[in-house]
Design an enzyme around this catalytic site. Structure first.
Site, mmCIF file in Angstrom:
data_model
loop_
_atom_site.group_PDB
_atom_site.id
_atom_site.type_symbol
_atom_site.label_atom_id
_atom_site.label_comp_id
_atom_site.label_asym_id
_atom_site.label_seq_id
_atom_site.Cartn_x
_atom_site.Cartn_y
_atom_site.Cartn_z
ATOM 1 C CE LYS A 1 -4.439 -1.592 1.758
ATOM 2 N NZ LYS A 1 -5.489 -1.475 2.767
ATOM 3 C CE LYS B 1 -6.715 -7.480 -0.045
ATOM 4 N NZ LYS B 1 -7.557 -7.424 1.104
ATOM 5 C CE LYS C 1 -13.840 -2.789 2.445
ATOM 6 N NZ LYS C 1 -12.527 -2.644 3.042
HETATM 7 N N1 AQP Z 1 -10.285 -10.349 -1.870
HETATM 8 C C1 AQP Z 1 -10.571 -10.862 -0.688
HETATM 9 N N2 AQP Z 1 -10.806 -12.177 -0.564
HETATM 10 C C2 AQP Z 1 -11.113 -12.714 0.638
HETATM 11 N N3 AQP Z 1 -11.201 -11.990 1.773
HETATM 12 C C3 AQP Z 1 -10.979 -10.675 1.694
HETATM 13 N N4 AQP Z 1 -10.985 -9.696 2.606
HETATM 14 C C4 AQP Z 1 -10.697 -8.514 2.016
HETATM 15 N N5 AQP Z 1 -10.488 -8.704 0.701
HETATM 16 C C5 AQP Z 1 -10.650 -10.033 0.471
HETATM 17 C C6 AQP Z 1 -11.268 -9.913 4.010
HETATM 18 O O1 AQP Z 1 -12.215 -8.943 4.424
HETATM 19 C C7 AQP Z 1 -11.930 -8.588 5.765
HETATM 20 C C8 AQP Z 1 -11.913 -7.115 5.930
HETATM 21 O O2 AQP Z 1 -11.026 -6.469 5.089
HETATM 22 P P1 AQP Z 1 -10.684 -4.942 5.382
HETATM 23 O O3 AQP Z 1 -11.704 -4.067 4.799
HETATM 24 O O4 AQP Z 1 -10.423 -4.716 6.818
HETATM 25 O O5 AQP Z 1 -9.311 -4.736 4.712
HETATM 26 P P2 AQP Z 1 -8.697 -5.371 3.481
HETATM 27 O O6 AQP Z 1 -8.317 -6.786 3.746
HETATM 28 O O7 AQP Z 1 -7.575 -4.479 3.075
HETATM 29 O O8 AQP Z 1 -9.903 -5.350 2.444
HETATM 30 P P3 AQP Z 1 -10.023 -4.590 1.090
HETATM 31 O O9 AQP Z 1 -11.358 -4.886 0.522
HETATM 32 O O10 AQP Z 1 -8.840 -4.885 0.243
HETATM 33 O O11 AQP Z 1 -10.034 -3.088 1.539
HETATM 34 P P4 AQP Z 1 -9.047 -1.929 1.211
HETATM 35 O O12 AQP Z 1 -9.016 -1.850 -0.272
HETATM 36 O O13 AQP Z 1 -9.668 -0.741 1.845
HETATM 37 O O14 AQP Z 1 -7.721 -2.263 1.808
HETATM 38 C C9 AQP Z 1 -10.602 -9.221 6.158
HETATM 39 O O15 AQP Z 1 -10.877 -10.346 6.982
HETATM 40 C C10 AQP Z 1 -10.031 -9.648 4.851
HETATM 41 O O16 AQP Z 1 -9.254 -10.821 4.981
#
Ligand code: AQP
Length: 338
Positions: free
Chosen positions: A112, A199, A202
């Site tokens: 990031k 992956k 968001k």
């Molecule tokens: N692609 C994914 N596949 C499976 N699990 C996922 N999680 C996130 N993306 C995937 C799981 O969702 C939970 C919460 O995630 P988060 O919002 O705290 O942060 P993150 O993992 O960084 O999720 P994002 O969607 O990628 O958000 P941004 O883009 O804001 O960083 C976690 O349990 C994660 O494993």
């Protein structure tokens, strides 16, 4: 005594099927057998540049999605992280005992921070310490995480054991409970629709890289139609040279509720043009009940606030006890009375 579980999602945008399949869907099962705390981790959401105009709205929407996916406030506590001051307080205490080089090793920070360039915040580096505080405050036995968060949980364990319990416990009994990861294999990592080496996320600037839980059937169908594929004939799982095929077939298997074997039987001879509409239909059908629940719920803000207030009261009770224990063991003066 039921084991305790803690988890959360950042309100950084629209929640997608990765958040659902990798996280929320599993919480829904756990709430029947575990004491479950789930929070909207809004303090984490500002570790990358954020828009103050949408933070509160995203927080409400994320909580509503938890409930729409099946989190039942009668069975679990749902709350907003920033409303419990103990998260930020414990984070500070843990910041001061965690070596900097442990933080610099974190893969998510490396990935990031590359995107942030010169503007990368100290908060992004500290993100996993705040996550450790979130977990450790609740004496969580288990933390359901996707593969991507495994390293952060390992850090939380190391901080609890090596930097708090071993150093500050006077009689050898643990000050903080050392949590275990609960990694769910199926759906543990849903990949981007435009590049299956990354992956689904968001914060990916490419909107078509993800299927949001609130996307209309039409949008879902279009996104799947445009998803990256390859030109190899036939469809298969687990071929390292075909990450897109593995991702889309795995999604189909989970969303249609079929075993891999059954999917192979049904789809191995198909071309993408036949398979994609099938996947789109399965995705639309799987998400439909969540969308219906959400639309009903989001009309009634009073109900959502009431659920969040109840969750806050329950969470605060547990969090304060842990925080006081840590302050006290670290030698702080907690009461200025005789
Ligand atoms: N692609 C994914 N596949 C499976 N699990 C996922 N999680 C996130 N993306 C995937 C799981 O969702 C939970 C919460 O995630 P988060 O919002 O705290 O942060 P993150 O993992 O960084 O999720 P994002 O969607 O990628 O958000 P941004 O883009 O804001 O960083 C976690 O349990 C994660 O494993």
């Amino acid at each position: 005594m039921q084991k305790r579980v803690l988890s959360g999602v950042q309100p950084t945008g629209s929640l997608h099927i990765g958040n659902w399949l990798g996280a929320i869907k599993n919480w829904v099962e756990l709430q029947d057998t575990h004491e479950t705390f789930v929070c909207v981790v809004d303090l984490h959401a500002i570790t990358v540049p954020h828009d103050p105009k949408s933070l509160a709205e995203n927080t409400i929407s994320t909580a509503a999605i938890y409930i729409a996916c099946g989190m039942d406030p009668k069975k679990c506590s749902i709350f907003v992280q920033s409303q419990i001051a103990a998260h930020a307080e414990l984070c500070w205490l843990l910041n001061c005992v965690t070596p900097l080089n442990w933080m610099e090793r974190m893969i998510q920070f490396k990935e990031k921070s590359k995107k942030q360039g010169e503007n990368v915040s100290v908060g992004l580096l500290n993100y996993p310490i705040l996550m450790a505080a979130d977990i450790l405050l609740y004496d969580a036995d288990l933390v359901p995480v996707g593969e991507d968060q495994k390293q952060h949980l390992e850090l939380a364990r190391d901080i609890a054991q090596q930097r708090i319990n071993s150093v500050f416990s006077k009689d050898g009994s643990p000050i903080l409970k050392v949590p275990n990861p609960l990694i769910i294999k199926e759906g543990a990592k849903v990949m981007s629709l435009v590049d299956a080496k990354n992956k689904m996320s968001k914060s990916d600037p490419i909107e078509s890289s993800r299927i949001n839980l609130l996307d209309s059937p039409d949008i879902i169908t279009k996104k799947i139609k445009r998803a990256k594929t390859d030109s190899i004939v036939g469809l298969e799982f687990d071929n390292p040279n075909r990450p897109e095929a593995n991702n889309l077939l795995t999604l189909y298997s989970i969303l249609s509720g079929q075993e891999k074997k059954a999917v192979i039987k049904e789809c191995s001879e198909m071309g993408w043009g036949t398979f994609k509409p099938l996947l789109a239909e399965a995705a639309v059908e799987a998400i439909k009940p969540i969308q219906q629940n959400y639309q009903e719920l989001i009309q009634d803000r009073g109900e959502i606030f009431s659920i969040l207030n109840d969750g806050k009261a329950k969470a605060n009770e547990v969090a304060q006890l842990t925080l006081e224990r840590v302050y006290s063991e670290l030698g702080f003066l907690r009461k200025s009375t005789h």
